[in-house]
Design a protein around this motif. Structure first.
Motif, PDB file in Angstrom:
ATOM      1  N   VAL A 199       0.748  -1.240  -0.290  1.00 12.08           N
ATOM      2  CA  VAL A 199       0.161   0.155   0.084  1.00 12.08           C
ATOM      3  C   VAL A 199       0.916   1.031  -0.468  1.00 12.08           C
ATOM      4  O   VAL A 199       0.353   2.049  -0.856  1.00 12.08           O
ATOM      5  CB  VAL A 199      -0.894  -0.123   1.681  1.00 12.08           C
ATOM      6  CG1 VAL A 199      -1.924   1.237   1.134  1.00 12.08           C
ATOM      7  CG2 VAL A 199      -1.744  -1.365   1.576  1.00 12.08           C
ATOM      8  N   ALA A 200       2.173   0.957   0.837  1.00  9.96           N
ATOM      9  CA  ALA A 200       2.684   1.714   0.820  1.00  9.96           C
ATOM     10  C   ALA A 200       3.263   2.296  -0.387  1.00  9.96           C
ATOM     11  O   ALA A 200       3.825   4.175  -0.930  1.00  9.96           O
ATOM     12  CB  ALA A 200       3.768   2.209   2.016  1.00  9.96           C
ATOM     13  N   ALA A 201       4.022   1.270  -0.966  1.00 11.69           N
ATOM     14  CA  ALA A 201       4.727   1.530  -2.363  1.00 11.69           C
ATOM     15  C   ALA A 201       3.765   2.183  -3.259  1.00 11.69           C
ATOM     16  O   ALA A 201       4.091   3.336  -4.242  1.00 11.69           O
ATOM     17  CB  ALA A 201       5.037  -0.195  -2.677  1.00 11.69           C
ATOM     18  N   ARG A 202       2.322   2.074  -3.544  1.00 11.96           N
ATOM     19  CA  ARG A 202       1.496   2.814  -4.152  1.00 11.96           C
ATOM     20  C   ARG A 202       0.779   3.976  -4.500  1.00 11.96           C
ATOM     21  O   ARG A 202       1.247   4.660  -5.161  1.00 11.96           O
ATOM     22  CB  ARG A 202       0.604   1.436  -4.624  1.00 11.96           C
ATOM     23  CG  ARG A 202      -0.578   1.987  -5.539  1.00 11.96           C
ATOM     24  CD  ARG A 202      -1.598   1.399  -5.502  1.00 11.96           C
ATOM     25  NE  ARG A 202      -3.361   2.417  -5.527  1.00 11.96           N
ATOM     26  CZ  ARG A 202      -3.433   3.040  -6.767  1.00 11.96           C
ATOM     27  NH1 ARG A 202      -2.801   2.446  -7.949  1.00 11.96           N
ATOM     28  NH2 ARG A 202      -3.987   3.318  -6.404  1.00 11.96           N
ATOM     29  N   ASN A 203       1.378   4.254  -2.391  1.00  8.75           N
ATOM     30  CA  ASN A 203       1.189   5.742  -2.847  1.00  8.75           C
ATOM     31  C   ASN A 203       2.445   6.805  -2.934  1.00  8.75           C
ATOM     32  O   ASN A 203       2.430   7.612  -2.736  1.00  8.75           O
ATOM     33  CB  ASN A 203       1.152   5.712  -1.406  1.00  8.75           C
ATOM     34  CG  ASN A 203      -0.655   5.209  -0.211  1.00  8.75           C
ATOM     35  OD1 ASN A 203      -0.685   5.706  -1.391  1.00  8.75           O
ATOM     36  ND2 ASN A 203      -0.345   5.194   0.937  1.00  8.75           N
TER      37      ASN A 203
ATOM     38  N   ALA B 334       2.597  15.332  -3.412  1.00  8.31           N
ATOM     39  CA  ALA B 334       3.021  14.860  -2.527  1.00  8.31           C
ATOM     40  C   ALA B 334       2.136  14.472  -1.078  1.00  8.31           C
ATOM     41  O   ALA B 334       1.128  15.188  -0.826  1.00  8.31           O
ATOM     42  CB  ALA B 334       4.337  15.379  -1.954  1.00  8.31           C
ATOM     43  N   PHE B 335       1.975  13.272  -0.966  1.00 10.28           N
ATOM     44  CA  PHE B 335       0.755  12.803   0.196  1.00 10.28           C
ATOM     45  C   PHE B 335       1.552  12.048   1.417  1.00 10.28           C
ATOM     46  O   PHE B 335       1.339  11.035   1.392  1.00 10.28           O
ATOM     47  CB  PHE B 335       0.024  11.851  -0.364  1.00 10.28           C
ATOM     48  CG  PHE B 335      -1.248  11.974   0.045  1.00 10.28           C
ATOM     49  CD1 PHE B 335      -2.030  12.136   1.423  1.00 10.28           C
ATOM     50  CD2 PHE B 335      -2.133  10.376  -0.116  1.00 10.28           C
ATOM     51  CE1 PHE B 335      -2.859  11.880   2.050  1.00 10.28           C
ATOM     52  CE2 PHE B 335      -3.464  10.462   0.482  1.00 10.28           C
ATOM     53  CZ  PHE B 335      -3.984  11.396   1.603  1.00 10.28           C
ATOM     54  N   ILE B 420       1.782  19.330  -1.292  1.00 12.97           N
ATOM     55  CA  ILE B 420       1.563  18.316   0.065  1.00 12.97           C
ATOM     56  C   ILE B 420       0.864  18.403   0.781  1.00 12.97           C
ATOM     57  O   ILE B 420       0.512  19.296   1.136  1.00 12.97           O
ATOM     58  CB  ILE B 420       3.259  18.066   0.676  1.00 12.97           C
ATOM     59  CG1 ILE B 420       3.431  17.324   2.054  1.00 12.97           C
ATOM     60  CG2 ILE B 420       3.087  19.633   2.145  1.00 12.97           C
ATOM     61  CD1 ILE B 420       4.267  16.477   2.361  1.00 12.97           C
ATOM     62  N   ILE B 421       0.217  17.284   0.965  1.00 15.33           N
ATOM     63  CA  ILE B 421      -1.321  16.906   1.749  1.00 15.33           C
ATOM     64  C   ILE B 421      -0.488  16.520   2.671  1.00 15.33           C
ATOM     65  O   ILE B 421       0.031  15.244   2.515  1.00 15.33           O
ATOM     66  CB  ILE B 421      -2.015  16.465   0.905  1.00 15.33           C
ATOM     67  CG1 ILE B 421      -2.670  16.653  -1.096  1.00 15.33           C
ATOM     68  CG2 ILE B 421      -3.248  15.578   1.370  1.00 15.33           C
ATOM     69  CD1 ILE B 421      -2.921  15.579  -1.351  1.00 15.33           C
ATOM     70  N   LEU B 422      -1.065  16.856   4.046  1.00 17.33           N
ATOM     71  CA  LEU B 422      -1.201  16.649   5.227  1.00 17.33           C
ATOM     72  C   LEU B 422      -1.805  15.989   6.447  1.00 17.33           C
ATOM     73  O   LEU B 422      -2.743  17.194   6.196  1.00 17.33           O
ATOM     74  CB  LEU B 422       0.348  17.093   5.956  1.00 17.33           C
ATOM     75  CG  LEU B 422       1.629  17.794   5.446  1.00 17.33           C
ATOM     76  CD1 LEU B 422       1.898  19.107   6.279  1.00 17.33           C
ATOM     77  CD2 LEU B 422       2.622  16.908   5.347  1.00 17.33           C
TER      78      LEU B 422
END
Lengths: 317, 500
Positions: A199-203, B334-335, B420-422
């Motif tokens: 999941v993090a990789a996709r993000n 960025a997220f 950037i989305i935080l």
């Protein structure tokens, strides 16, 4: 505090290198305990036999690193070698080329099914296992495909520089290439990340579909190579016997090597040592006239011992 | 008094020294729909888990149907007559509807299970409620709403007198919610009591007789719904008493700056219902709202994690099609996700690899990573953000939450995004690290990086935002800027909206 740290560090070291340690231990044991062990003949036999499993295991490590599994490798070996053998019979380089492409294409298909259509890896490759074995039998009429190509056979059976088998060089090249891919390249870093947390990789913008397809395709290519190694020695390819049970050995070697079954860092050195270890047990038993059932059980014990070490960290987490 | 089906007195529960519940008072009358309200960490789920036998209370009394009870297992609570309807259903999708209803209570005849009787009885239960469901079909043929209804029927069929409904409506659309409400009315007529948990104020005010509010494990009070205004409710749930709000940000004017991101009419039923806004270069835009107001969902759509039903996204004035996070990163976004552990870090990977994962392209040539540059980049950020680690080779799972968060922020800073989305960047982080992360947010802005800032801590938004967009049930209720921004104005906007 410091003492505790020392212990955990040692454990981590064992955990990481258990395959290497067990292999070296068994190697030293054999040098002293087995008659005629330390010889070029043993060296030759060892690499001739281990090269196939090891090649497939390298691919399997990548697939398992993505949290997948590929149980179609044996069938891929059969399909690739039968087609290539036919290519040699009909003197058609095109057919040989096609055999590689076809096996890689099936790898891509497995990868696509897994990553794009969320089919369980076991199921996707189970299907391909039947498909490829079936195709191999269909193409060959379920009979042994025999060819004569003295030069080719000589190349693979005559040792280089009088002593070292070609298999040794093929294996070293394959291990080095895959090792560099995993440890020095962008792609390797992404495979590890994807395996650890998809999941993090996709993000993080990783094209996860591409990564998974790549790993299955590489496994296809390596399986083809392993199938060829098996075929050239006897100048023939038998669609029903080539690569049988290969997936089991390859999975075992990968797990002994320390690549986590639920995905993560593909430990290439570990996998190589894992394959070596399994082969060494077989050879040791063979040279000491230990019966086959006992050999299998001994293998099981060593696999369990290695996996026990890998399990320690998980439990304490 | 005798009308209470459930009474809870002085209930206390500790986890590793932290009081999750402190002296809770709570009661539910017969045939009542009782709303249980509170934000994250208020203690709602802990209370429910104690009521259903999942947790054991450390102190206090539970009186159910006039008897003091101590539920040690889920089964014992169920047998006593308390059932829970979860948002994720605990039923078996591949069995028929009737099997699900009678699970564990199959009627038998001499030949084994009496299928005919089971189907007939199940159909009778369904028909009584006037819902269109064929009990012989597999459960997974039906929508979530219908499955919820089936799970209610099952609970009632078990002789449940108290249903606990934990966010039953969160994934339902408007029509489905209506169907569910219809069933709840019928249950009420039968004298079944319900504890209703929802973050949608409309639903609470429409359906519930009384409201109990918990906050940070404390009991804040119980009111009749008509006696508690929405504003008062929000204040009880969210408001901090006497917190001094130092606005660390001067009032800034962005009218001459160019748009970095514009979002038009974003819709993803049922979470996001027509959200539009724009962010200028270097601006910090806050997204305020209750849980489930559609803040995270909006962010996920912008970043390509989810796909909208409709809507347009523009980056620097140009329309972009964002189908995946990969596209979003290419567009300069960025997220930093709200679930650091599940969606952010790679736990078994080194700090260095975690930090540099998104900048691999700029660190490699022909596919090969330049190890030196990579280490340099990682060490630079470790130093700059004062990340506490034994070095780049340490596994990130061994870092504290705040330091993990800093690694993730570094990961995104390293790609020099435009925006950037935080999403809840300070959740689960100690006070010191919180302040540092807030400082970083300002640094982003000073360097011309726009920030879309989502937080459930209103004070944090008030302190750090140039502008705040207030969401409720996936809709924009209004926008606050500059001096208008305060906790009070945010809460008022959630309740009544604001003329745009």
């Amino acid at each position: 505090m410091t003492k505790k740290k020392g212990i955990t560090l040692d454990l981590a070291f064992f955990k990481k290198n258990i395959a290497l340690i067990l292999f070296l231990a068994l190697l030293i044991f054999n040098i002293f305990a087995t008659n005629n062990f330390l010889s070029w003949i043993t060296f030759n036999n060892f690499f001739k036999q281990v090269s196939r499993v090891c090649l497939v295991s390298l691919g399997m490590s990548l697939v398992i690193a993505t949290g997948g599994i590929d149980i179609s490798v044996g069938s891929a070996m059969a399909l690739g070698s039968v087609l290539a053998a036919l290519g040699i019979v009909h003197e058609s380089p095109l057919l040989i080329l096609f055999s590689v492409i076809l096996v890689i294409a099936f790898g891509c298909l497995a990868g696509t099914a897994v990553s794009k259509f969320a089919i369980l890896p076991m199921v996707a490759t189970l299907a391909l296992r039947y498909v490829m074995r079936g195709m191999a039998k269909g193409i060959s009429g379920a009979a042994n495909v025999t060819y004569t190509a003295p030069k080719l056979t000589a190349f693979f059976t005559q040792p280089v520089i009088g002593r070292v088998p070609v298999h040794f060089f093929i294996l070293v090249i394959a291990v080095v290439v895959v090792y560099i891919l995993v440890n020095k390249m962008k792609l390797g870093a992404r495979i590890e990340a994807y395996g650890n947390n998809p999941v993090a990789a996709r993000n993080c913008g990783i094209n996860t579909v591409k990564i998974v397809i790549f790993c299955y395709a590489v496994t296809g290519a390596l399986s083809w190579a392993a199938g060829m190694l098996e075929a050239v020695v006897v100048s023939s390819a038998h669609p029903s016997t080539i690569g049988t049970d290969m997936e089991i050995d390859a999975i075992a070697a990968t797990l002994i090597g320390g690549t986590p079954i639920d995905g993560g860092y593909p430990n290439i050195i570990g996998t190589t040592c894992g394959a070596f270890l399994l082969q060494l047990i077989s050879m040791m038993c063979n040279m000491n006239n230990v019966s086959y059932p006992v050999t299998l059980m001994l293998k099981a014990c060593i696999v369990l011992a290695a996996l026990y070490f890998h399990g320690i960290g998980k439990r304490s987490r | 008094m005798s009308d209470n089906i459930l009474e809870v007195h002085g209930l206390t529960k500790e986890f590793a020294g932290v009081r999750a519940l402190d002296n809770i008072e709570f009661s539910v009358e017969k045939g009542e729909i009782h709303a249980l309200m509170g934000e994250n960490g208020a203690g709602k789920s802990t209370l429910i888990k104690i009521l259903t036998g999942l947790y054991k209370a450390d102190g206090g009394k539970i009186i159910f149907q006039g008897e003091e009870r101590k539920f040690t297992t889920v089964l014992s609570a169920q047998k006593a007559g308390i059932s829970t309807i979860y948002q994720e259903l605990n039923m078996i999708p591949y069995l028929t509807v009737s099997e699900n209803i009678f699970l564990g209570h199959y009627p038998y005849n001499k030949a084994g299970i009496d299928w005919k009787k089971m189907h007939e009885d199940a159909q009778a239960l369904i028909d009584e409620l006037g819902v269109d469901i064929d009990v012989k079909k597999q459960l997974n043929n039906y929508s979530t709403a219908k499955q919820q209804i089936i799970s209610i029927i099952r609970a009632v069929n078990f002789n449940s007198r108290l249903l606990i409904m934990d966010e039953p409506t969160s994934s339902l659309d408007t029509n489905e919610v209506e169907i569910l409400f219809g069933i709840m009315d019928k249950m009420k007529e039968k004298g079944v009591s319900m504890i209703f948990i929802s973050h949608r104020l409309d639903e609470v005010y429409k359906k519930c007789d009384r409201i109990t509010v918990l906050k940070d494990g404390h009991y804040m009070g119980t009111w009749k719904t008509e006696d508690l205004s929405e504003y008062e409710l929000l204040k009880t749930m969210l408001g901090k008493k006497e917190v001094k709000l130092e606005r660390t940000l001067p009032i800034r004017d962005f009218s001459d700056k160019e748009d970095i991101l514009e979002v038009r009419n974003l819709i993803r039923v049922p979470y996001v219902n027509d959200v539009s806004f724009r962010i200028k270069k270097g601006e910090i835009l806050g997204l305020a709202g209750l849980l489930g107001a559609g803040r995270t969902e909006t962010a996920r759509i912008i970043f390509g994690c989810d796909h909208p039903d409709s809507g347009e996204i523009f980056v620097e004035g140009k329309q972009v099609k964002i189908k995946s996070p990969e596209d979003a990163i290419h567009a300069g976004l960025a997220f930093c996700t709200e679930n650091r552990r599940e969606e952010g870090i790679f736990p078994d990977v080194t700090v260095q690899s975690n930090l540099t994962l998104c900048s691999l392209d700029q660190l490699s040539k022909g596919g090969f990573i330049n190890a030196k540059q990579r280490k340099q980049l990682s060490d630079d950020y470790i130093q700059k953000l004062l990340i506490k680690t034994t070095g780049g080779e340490q596994l990130i799972k061994n870092l504290s939450g705040g330091n993990q968060q800093k690694v993730i922020l570094s990961r995104w800073m390293a790609i020099h995004p435009k925006l950037i989305i935080l999403d809840e960047p300070t959740r689960g982080i100690d006070v010191g690290a919180k302040a540092e992360i807030e400082k970083l947010i300002h640094e982003f802005s000073d360097n011309g990086i726009s920030v879309l800032f989502i937080s459930s801590e209103m004070a944090e938004l008030v302190r750090n935002c140039d502008r705040i967009l207030v969401l409720r049930d996936g809709k924009v209720m209004g926008e606050l800027a500059g001096e208008e921004i305060s906790e009070k104005s945010i809460m008022e906007t959630i309740v009544t909206g604001k003329e745009k």
